[in-house]
Design a protein around this motif. Structure first.
Motif, PDB file in Angstrom:
ATOM      1  N   LEU A 343       0.822  -1.199   0.000  1.00 23.05           N
ATOM      2  CA  LEU A 343       0.000   0.000   0.000  1.00 23.05           C
ATOM      3  C   LEU A 343       0.864   1.260   0.000  1.00 23.05           C
ATOM      4  CD1 LEU A 343      -2.875  -0.964   2.460  1.00 23.05           C
ATOM      5  CD2 LEU A 343      -3.011  -0.691  -0.004  1.00 23.05           C
ATOM      6  N   LEU A 344       2.010   1.194   0.690  1.00 23.63           N
ATOM      7  CA  LEU A 344       2.936   2.336   0.679  1.00 23.63           C
ATOM      8  C   LEU A 344       3.488   2.540  -0.722  1.00 23.63           C
ATOM      9  CD1 LEU A 344       4.586   4.496   2.182  1.00 23.63           C
ATOM     10  CD2 LEU A 344       6.297   2.745   2.641  1.00 23.63           C
ATOM     11  N   LYS A 345       3.891   1.455  -1.380  1.00 21.72           N
ATOM     12  CA  LYS A 345       4.399   1.571  -2.748  1.00 21.72           C
ATOM     13  C   LYS A 345       3.315   2.117  -3.679  1.00 21.72           C
ATOM     14  CE  LYS A 345       6.920  -1.930  -4.232  1.00 21.72           C
ATOM     15  NZ  LYS A 345       7.342  -3.331  -4.488  1.00 21.72           N
ATOM     16  N   ALA A 346       2.106   1.605  -3.525  1.00 20.00           N
ATOM     17  CA  ALA A 346       1.008   2.099  -4.358  1.00 20.00           C
ATOM     18  C   ALA A 346       0.773   3.588  -4.123  1.00 20.00           C
ATOM     19  CB  ALA A 346      -0.269   1.305  -4.056  1.00 20.00           C
ATOM     20  N   ARG A 347       0.871   3.997  -2.863  1.00 18.69           N
ATOM     21  CA  ARG A 347       0.668   5.414  -2.529  1.00 18.69           C
ATOM     22  C   ARG A 347       1.767   6.268  -3.157  1.00 18.69           C
ATOM     23  NH1 ARG A 347      -2.583   9.432  -1.927  1.00 18.69           N
ATOM     24  NH2 ARG A 347      -1.982  10.965  -0.363  1.00 18.69           N
ATOM     25  N   ASN A 348       3.020   5.801  -3.090  1.00 15.97           N
ATOM     26  CA  ASN A 348       4.122   6.550  -3.714  1.00 15.97           C
ATOM     27  C   ASN A 348       3.909   6.697  -5.216  1.00 15.97           C
ATOM     28  OD1 ASN A 348       5.737   7.047  -1.420  1.00 15.97           O
ATOM     29  ND2 ASN A 348       6.595   5.000  -1.492  1.00 15.97           N
ATOM     30  N   TYR A 349       3.578   5.585  -5.870  1.00 12.23           N
ATOM     31  CA  TYR A 349       3.362   5.627  -7.318  1.00 12.23           C
ATOM     32  C   TYR A 349       2.188   6.540  -7.670  1.00 12.23           C
ATOM     33  CZ  TYR A 349       6.581   1.738  -8.288  1.00 12.23           C
ATOM     34  OH  TYR A 349       7.689   0.950  -8.437  1.00 12.23           O
ATOM     35  N   GLU A 350       1.119   6.445  -6.889  1.00 17.48           N
ATOM     36  CA  GLU A 350      -0.062   7.256  -7.194  1.00 17.48           C
ATOM     37  C   GLU A 350       0.230   8.749  -7.043  1.00 17.48           C
ATOM     38  OE1 GLU A 350      -4.732   7.847  -5.801  1.00 17.48           O
ATOM     39  OE2 GLU A 350      -3.432   6.425  -4.739  1.00 17.48           O
ATOM     40  N   ILE A 351       0.944   9.112  -5.974  1.00 16.79           N
ATOM     41  CA  ILE A 351       1.274  10.534  -5.776  1.00 16.79           C
ATOM     42  C   ILE A 351       2.156  11.037  -6.910  1.00 16.79           C
ATOM     43  CG2 ILE A 351       2.527  12.145  -4.289  1.00 16.79           C
ATOM     44  CD1 ILE A 351       1.625  10.443  -1.893  1.00 16.79           C
ATOM     45  N   LEU A 352       3.159  10.252  -7.297  1.00 16.57           N
ATOM     46  CA  LEU A 352       4.027  10.664  -8.406  1.00 16.57           C
ATOM     47  C   LEU A 352       3.220  10.766  -9.702  1.00 16.57           C
ATOM     48  CD1 LEU A 352       7.159   8.498  -7.562  1.00 16.57           C
ATOM     49  CD2 LEU A 352       7.039  10.993  -7.528  1.00 16.57           C
ATOM     50  N   GLY A 353       2.273   9.851  -9.895  1.00 15.47           N
ATOM     51  CA  GLY A 353       1.405   9.935 -11.058  1.00 15.47           C
ATOM     52  C   GLY A 353       0.557  11.196 -11.030  1.00 15.47           C
ATOM     53  N   MET A 355       1.213  13.981  -9.474  1.00 13.20           N
ATOM     54  CA  MET A 355       2.070  15.154  -9.665  1.00 13.20           C
ATOM     55  C   MET A 355       2.352  15.386 -11.154  1.00 13.20           C
ATOM     56  SD  MET A 355       4.726  14.603  -6.466  1.00 13.20           S
ATOM     57  CE  MET A 355       5.735  16.042  -6.833  1.00 13.20           C
ATOM     58  N   ASN A 356       2.641  14.303 -11.868  1.00 12.61           N
ATOM     59  CA  ASN A 356       2.878  14.438 -13.307  1.00 12.61           C
ATOM     60  C   ASN A 356       1.590  14.797 -14.045  1.00 12.61           C
ATOM     61  OD1 ASN A 356       5.776  13.563 -14.264  1.00 12.61           O
ATOM     62  ND2 ASN A 356       5.273  12.246 -12.539  1.00 12.61           N
ATOM     63  N   PHE A 357       0.468  14.268 -13.580  1.00 10.95           N
ATOM     64  CA  PHE A 357      -0.814  14.603 -14.197  1.00 10.95           C
ATOM     65  C   PHE A 357      -1.106  16.095 -14.046  1.00 10.95           C
ATOM     66  CE2 PHE A 357      -5.365  15.151 -14.307  1.00 10.95           C
ATOM     67  CZ  PHE A 357      -5.774  14.333 -15.337  1.00 10.95           C
ATOM     68  N   ASP A 358      -0.870  16.623 -12.823  1.00  6.32           N
ATOM     69  CA  ASP A 358      -1.110  18.042 -12.585  1.00  6.32           C
ATOM     70  C   ASP A 358      -0.207  18.932 -13.433  1.00  6.32           C
ATOM     71  OD1 ASP A 358      -3.040  17.353 -10.765  1.00  6.32           O
ATOM     72  OD2 ASP A 358      -1.722  17.532  -9.016  1.00  6.32           O
ATOM     73  N   LYS A 359       0.975  18.412 -13.790  1.00  3.76           N
ATOM     74  CA  LYS A 359       1.889  19.176 -14.649  1.00  3.76           C
ATOM     75  C   LYS A 359       1.639  18.895 -16.131  1.00  3.76           C
ATOM     76  CE  LYS A 359       5.572  19.011 -11.168  1.00  3.76           C
ATOM     77  NZ  LYS A 359       6.893  18.433 -10.839  1.00  3.76           N
ATOM     78  N   ALA A 364       4.174  10.145 -18.475  1.00  5.61           N
ATOM     79  CA  ALA A 364       4.809   9.724 -17.216  1.00  5.61           C
ATOM     80  C   ALA A 364       3.747   9.380 -16.181  1.00  5.61           C
ATOM     81  CB  ALA A 364       5.723  10.825 -16.698  1.00  5.61           C
ATOM     82  N   ALA A 365       2.665  10.166 -16.145  1.00  2.40           N
ATOM     83  CA  ALA A 365       1.581   9.880 -15.201  1.00  2.40           C
ATOM     84  C   ALA A 365       0.991   8.498 -15.464  1.00  2.40           C
ATOM     85  CB  ALA A 365       0.500  10.945 -15.311  1.00  2.40           C
ATOM     86  N   GLY A 366       0.794   8.172 -16.737  1.00  3.10           N
ATOM     87  CA  GLY A 366       0.255   6.854 -17.084  1.00  3.10           C
ATOM     88  C   GLY A 366       1.156   5.731 -16.639  1.00  3.10           C
ATOM     89  N   GLU A 367       2.477   5.933 -16.780  1.00  2.00           N
ATOM     90  CA  GLU A 367       3.425   4.888 -16.357  1.00  2.00           C
ATOM     91  C   GLU A 367       3.382   4.695 -14.848  1.00  2.00           C
ATOM     92  OE1 GLU A 367       7.031   6.381 -17.964  1.00  2.00           O
ATOM     93  OE2 GLU A 367       6.632   5.658 -19.997  1.00  2.00           O
ATOM     94  N   TYR A 368       3.267   5.795 -14.094  1.00  2.00           N
ATOM     95  CA  TYR A 368       3.172   5.669 -12.632  1.00  2.00           C
ATOM     96  C   TYR A 368       1.867   4.988 -12.231  1.00  2.00           C
ATOM     97  CZ  TYR A 368       7.327   8.452 -11.574  1.00  2.00           C
ATOM     98  OH  TYR A 368       8.623   8.894 -11.446  1.00  2.00           O
ATOM     99  N   TYR A 369       0.779   5.294 -12.932  1.00  2.00           N
ATOM    100  CA  TYR A 369      -0.487   4.637 -12.620  1.00  2.00           C
ATOM    101  C   TYR A 369      -0.421   3.148 -12.942  1.00  2.00           C
ATOM    102  CZ  TYR A 369      -2.608   9.260 -12.016  1.00  2.00           C
ATOM    103  OH  TYR A 369      -2.910  10.512 -11.587  1.00  2.00           O
ATOM    104  N   ASP A 370       0.294   2.794 -14.006  1.00  2.00           N
ATOM    105  CA  ASP A 370       0.493   1.371 -14.318  1.00  2.00           C
ATOM    106  C   ASP A 370       1.202   0.665 -13.168  1.00  2.00           C
ATOM    107  OD1 ASP A 370      -0.735   1.343 -16.779  1.00  2.00           O
ATOM    108  OD2 ASP A 370       1.085   1.849 -17.883  1.00  2.00           O
TER     109      ASP A 370
END
Length: 855
Positions: A343-353, A355-359, A364-370
C-alpha cells in the motif's frame, strides 16, 4: 536375604505405581501423580508448541498502518480447511497434547473432575483451535470449562477467550454483553483485566463505538504487564483519536508510545512519530523543529528497516511545503528501499502519477499509474479508481506519442542536406560513446566475474562460435548487446504485436489496444542496421521519407493527432491552454479541410472559457463569414440554438439513427452512418456511428460481413470505448456465433416459429398481412400466439409467429386455424425451431435450411 528383600521392594513399588496410575480412584497420590504428569509433561510440551505456533503466526503477519490496527495480531485466512487438516502444524501438535492430557490424566469420578490440571488442558485445547482458526470447536472447549469447572482459577481466562472467539465469529454484541457482565461481577486485576478490556475494545471497534473503545484501551494499557501490548494499545488509541478528529489527544497517545522507546517494538515508535508528523500544523507549527526530527529519524541507524515509511513522510512534508522536486526525490527513495508494504508503494506511485498529471506530463503519469495498479489487489475499490484514471490517459498518451514521432519525422524532412548531416553526425557520436561505455561496462563485469571465480562464457549471437585468430574481438552475451536486443524486440513485435508479460500471452486477445502493427511505427531502425550502417550518417539520411505521398500521409496523421489531443485536453481534462496550443499548431500545419472548421470552433469556445474576448470575437466572425452554411455558423449566429437542443448535432443525429436501427431500417442506417462519418470526421461521435453501422451490417448481411465490420472498428478506433467494445465482441461474442450447423428437430422440444416469407415487398403489403394474421391468431384456442416483422436481408422480409411449443404443433399450424379464418391466410409458410431461426438470421443461410429440412 538381600535378594528376596530387593524383589519384595520392586513388587511393592510396582503395585504402588499401578495403584497410583488408576484414574478411577480418588486418592491423594493418584490425584497428584496425574496432575504432575499432565502439567510437567503433556501440557508443558503442548504450551511450547502453542507458543511456537503463535510466534510463527506473528512473524507471517504484517500490520496495515494505513488503517486502525486490530487489537490482536492475527492473520485470518479465507481458505477452507477440510476436517483433519490444519494451517499450522504447531497448533495441531498443541491440540494433540491437550487431547492426550485429557485422555490419559482426566479423573472424572462420580461426575466430578478430580485432576486440577484438566481446566488447563481444555484451555490449551481451545487456544490451539482458536489460533488454527477453527472457531466453533474452540468455542466448545471454552464453554466446557465454564460448564464443568466453575470454581477453576482459569475461569476468567476462559470467559475472555470465549468472547475473543465470539468476536471472530462476528458475535460482537454478545461479546460486549458478556465482557461487561464479567467486568461488573468480577474484580479483575493485572493481565486478566488487560485481556478483558482490550477484547471489549475490539468488540466496540467492530460495532463502530470508537469512544467506548478508547476508554477500554486506556484501562488495558495501564493494566497489562506486557510492554509490547502497551505500545500497541497506545498506538491504536492515537489512531482512534485521529479518526475522531482530536489531533491533540492523538498526539498525547503517540507521545506515550514514543516514551516506551526500546521497551516496545520499534515499529510502534516509528509509526507514532509518523502519525504525529501527519498531524503537524503547516500554518502555525515549528517547521525547523519538524525538519530536525525528520533528519534525525532518517539518519538513525536503528531506523533502517523503516526508511520506506520515513522517506515517504519526508516526501509528504516537502509536498505540503510546495517543494515538488524534493518531494519527488524522497518518494523515489522510498520506492528504492524495496518496501514490503504494498500500500505504501502504491501510494508513492499514485502521488508521483498525480504530480505528473497536474503538470500535464500525461505519459509519465500513465506509467506511474500502471505501477500503482501492479501493487494493488485486482478489482478492489482502490484498483478500480486508479484503473479509471489510467484509462482516461490512454488516448492522450497514444496521440502524444503519435504527434511527437511524426513531428520529428517532418522536421527531418524539412531539414536541408547540411542540417541533416550535422544532426546525424551528432547522433552517431552519441551512439559511439554509448557503445564504448557499454563495452567498458561489459569488460568490468567480466573482470569482476573472473575475480570471484565465476567462469565467463562468451556466446556468439545466433549460436555461431567466435572466429579464431581474431585478436581483441570482444563477443558479449546476447542480452548485453543493445543492438541485438533491439533486433529481437523488433522481431517479436512484428510477429506477435505489443503484448504484456503475462500468462497466455499468445492469444490474439492479448494484443494491446492501439498496438496493431502498421509496418511503419513499429520498425526500429537501429535494430535493423548492420554494425557498419549503425555509425554511418548517410544510412539514417536514406531512411527519411522522400515521396510526396508518404510525407503527406505522415502530415495527415500528425494533424489528426493534434486535433484529437485538442479535443481530449478541452473536453476530458479541462486543460484549456494545452488544448488551445494543439488547435493553433494544427491550424498552422496546413491541415485537411475537414479539420479546419471544427478546430476554429473549438478555439472559439476555448477563448470564451479563458476570457480572451477579442480572440473569441475574431474566431466567431471568421467562422460566420467563411463558412456561412455550416452548422457552427448557424449556432454562432443564433446563440439560442446553443442553449437548446441542436437537432443537427452529432448526438441528436445518432439518437435518430439509433431509433431507425431499432425499427429495422438497416440499409438506411448503413448509408446515413457513412454520410455522418464523413461529415463529422474527427468528432468523438464518429466511432459510435461506425459501431452502429457494423451492427446494422451484421443484421442485414450476416456473420461474415459483421465480423469484417467489427474488426475495422476494433483496429481503426482502438483507443476509444467503442473500439474496446468491438475488440470484446471479436474475442468473446463472435466465437460463440460462428457455428452454422442446424440442430435436429429430435433434439428440440420447445420454442418453434412459423415463418411467412416476402420477397421485395411493399411495407404496406406486409403490414396488411400482419394485421390479418393477428386477427386470425386471436381466434386460436389454447395457445397464446403473437406475430412480428423481421428483416432478413435487403430484399426479404419475414412475418414471424411466436409461441408454438413443439414441432408437431408448429407443423400442424394450419389445422389450428378455425374454419372461418382459413381463407384469410393463403401465403405459404414453414416451421422452424427458435435455435435454427437464430442461425438463419446470423448466417443468412435460409436456402441451406430449406434444402436440408422437409418444410
Amino acid at each position: 536375604m538381600k535378594r528376596p528383600s530387593k524383589a519384595i521392594l520392586i513388587i511393592l513399588c510396582a503395585n504402588l505405581l499401578v495403584v497410583s496410575c488408576s484414574r478411577k480412584k480418588d486418592k491423594f497420590i493418584t490425584r497428584n501423580f496425574h496432575a504432575v504428569a499432565a502439567e510437567f509433561n503433556t501440557l508443558y510440551n503442548g504450551y511450547n508448541a502453542l507458543e511456537e505456533g503463535r510466534l510463527s503466526l506473528n512473524e507471517g503477519y504484517t500490520d496495515n498502518y494505513w488503517d486502525v490496527l486490530p487489537i490482536e495480531r492475527m492473520q485470518i485466512f479465507d481458505e477452507v480447511v477440510l476436517p483433519g487438516q490444519s494451517k499450522n502444524e504447531s497448533f495441531t501438535r498443541a491440540e494433540e497434547k491437550a487431547v492426550k492430557a485429557i485422555q490419559k490424566h482426566s479423573m472424572n469420578i462420580d461426575g466430578k473432575e478430580k485432576n486440577p490440571q484438566m481446566d488447563e488442558a481444555y484451555l490449551l485445547l481451545g487456544k490451539s483451535r482458536y489460533f488454527d482458526q477453527r472457531f466453533i470447536p474452540a468455542l466448545e472447549a471454552f464453554n466446557y470449562i465454564l460448564y464443568k469447572y466453575p470454581a477453576s482459577d482459569k475461569i476468567n481466562q476462559a470467559k475472555v477467550w470465549r468472547e475473543k472467539t465470539n468476536i471472530r465469529l462476528d458475535n460482537d454484541d454478545l461479546a460486549v454483553q458478556n465482557l461487561k457482565r464479567l467486568l461488573y461481577q468480577e474484580d479483575l486485576r493485572g493481565q486478566d483485566l488487560a485481556d478483558a478490556t482490550s477484547m471489549l475494545a475490539q468488540a466496540y471497534l467492530n460495532t463502530k463505538s470508537i469512544d467506548s473503545a478508547i476508554t477500554q484501551l486506556e484501562i488495558a494499557s495501564n493494566a497489562t504487564k506486557s510492554n509490547d501490548e502497551r505500545g500497541r494499545y497506545r498506538f491504536i488509541q492515537g489512531q482512534l483519536y485521529n479518526k475522531l478528529g482530536k489531533k491533540d489527544s492523538a498526539n498525547i497517545a503517540f507521545d506515550k508510545v514514543i516514551e516506551l522507546n526500546r521497551k516496545t517494538p520499534r515499529i510502534y515508535m516509528i509509526g507514532a512519530h509518523i502519525e504525529k508528523i501527519k498531524n503537524f500544523d503547516y500554518e502555525n507549527g515549528n517547521k525547523l523543529e519538524l525538519t530536525e526530527l525528520l533528519t534525525e529519524l532518517q539518519e538513525n541507524r536503528e531506523n533502517r528497516p523503516y526508511l520506506d515509511k520515513i522517506y515517504h513522510q519526508i516526501g509528504e512534508y516537502h509536498l505540503n511545503n510546495q517543494s515538488d522536486s524534493l518531494a519527488t526525490a524522497y518518494y523515489n527513495k522510498s520506492l528504492r528501499t524495496n518496501s514490503r508494504d504494498k500500500l505504501l508503494k502504491a501510494r508513492n506511485y499514485e502521488i508521483l502519477g498525480d504530480m505528473n498529471f497536474d503538470k500535464s506530463i500525461y505519459k509519465a503519469a500513465g506509467e506511474y499509474y500502471d505501477s500503482t495498479l501492479g501493487t494493488l489487489v485486482l478489482n478492489s475499490k482502490p484498483y478500480r479508481v486508479i484503473k479509471r484514471k489510467r484509462d482516461n490517459l490512454e488516448d492522450v498518451i497514444y496521440y502524444e506519442a503519435k504527434a511527437q514521432v511524426n513531428d520529428s519525422i517532418l522536421r527531418l524532412v524539412n531539414f536541408s542536406e547540411a542540417d541533416r548531416l550535422t544532426f546525424f553526425e551528432s547522433l552517431v557520436e552519441k551512439l559511439k560513446t554509448k557503445a564504448k561505455e557499454e563495452e567498458e561496462k561489459n569488460k568490468r563485469e567480466e573482470a569482476a566475474k573472473r575475480n570471484t571465480g565465476l567462469e565467463t562464457v562468451n556466446n556468439a549471437f545466433g549460436g555461431q562460435n567466435p572466429q579464431r585468430g581474431t585478436p581483441n574481438q570482444a563477443t558479449v552475451f546476447y542480452f548485453y548487446n543493445p543492438t541485438t536486443v533491439a533486433y529481437g524486440k523488433n522481431e517479436f513485435i512484428k510477429t506477435w504485436g505489443d503484448r504484456n508479460l503475462e500468462d497466455d500471452w499468445r492469444w490474439s486477445s492479448k494484443v494491446k489496444s492501439g498496438s496493431i502493427n502498421d509496418g511503419v511505427d513499429n520498425v526500429d531502425i537501429l535494430a535493423s542496421a548492420t554494425e557498419e550502417e549503425l555509425f554511418d550518417p548517410q544510412f539514417y539520411i536514406s531512411k527519411i521519407p522522400s515521396e510526396e505521398k508518404e510525407i503527406d500521409s505522415i502530415s495527415k496523421e500528425r494533424n489528426y493527432a493534434y486535433y484529437q489531443l485538442g479535443l481530449i485536453y478541452k473536453e476530458k481534462f479541462k486543460e484549456y491552454e494545452l488544448a488551445k496550443s494543439k488547435f493553433q499548431n494544427l491550424l498552422e500545419s496546413n491541415p485537411e479541410e475537414r479539420l479546419i472548421l471544427p478546430s476554429k470552433y473549438n478555439l472559439y469556445k476555448i477563448y470564451e472559457v479563458l476570457g480572451e474576448k477579442s480572440e473569441a470575437e475574431i474566431a466567431k466572425n471568421e467562422i460566420i463569414s467563411k463558412y456561412p452554411d455550416s452548422r457552427y455558423a448557424t449556432i454562432l449566429s443564433n446563440p439560442e440554438l446553443a442553449s437548446g437542443r441542436d437537432e443537427n448535432s452529432p448526438e441528436s443525429l445518432y439518437e435518430a439513427l439509433y431509433e431507425q436501427h431499432q425499427n429495422q431500417k438497416y440499409a438506411e442506417v448503413i448509408s446515413k452512418s457513412e454520410m455522418y462519418v464523413n461529415m463529422f470526421d474527427g468528432n468523438a461521435m464518429v466511432p459510435k456511428f461506425e459501431l452502429l453501422k457494423a451492427t446494422a451490417i451484421g443484421r442485414l448481411h450476416g456473420y461474415d460481413a459483421y465480423k469484417k465490420a467489427v474488426n475495422y472498428v476494433a483496429i481503426t478506433y482502438a483507443n476509444t470505448q467503442e473500439g474496446l467494445q468491438a475488440q470484446n465482441i471479436e474475442t468473446s461474442m463472435l466465437p460463440k456465433l460462428i457455428n452454422k450447423d442446424f440442430i435436429s428437430d429430435d433434439n428440440i422440444t420447445t420454442n418453434y416459429k412459423i415463418i411467412f416469407k416476402f420477397e421485395n415487398p411493399e411495407m404496406e403489403e406486409v403490414s396488411s398481412f400482419q394485421k390479418s394474421l393477428d386477427d386470425v391468431l386471436k381466434n386460436i384456442k389454447y395457445y397464446d400466439l403473437k406475430s412480428s416483422v423481421d428483416v432478413y436481408n435487403s430484399s426479404t422480409v419475414f412475418v414471424v409467429v411466436h409461441g408454438l411449443k413443439n414441432a408437431e404443433v408448429a407443423k400442424a399450424f394450419r389445422q389450428l386455424i378455425v374454419e372461418e379464418d382459413k381463407n384469410k391466410i393463403k401465403e405459404p409458410y414453414f416451421a422452424i425451431a427458435s435455435e435454427n431461426y437464430q442461425i438463419v438470421q446470423i448466417h443468412k443461410n435460409l436456402d441451406v435450411y430449406l434444402n436440408v429440412d422437409n418444410n
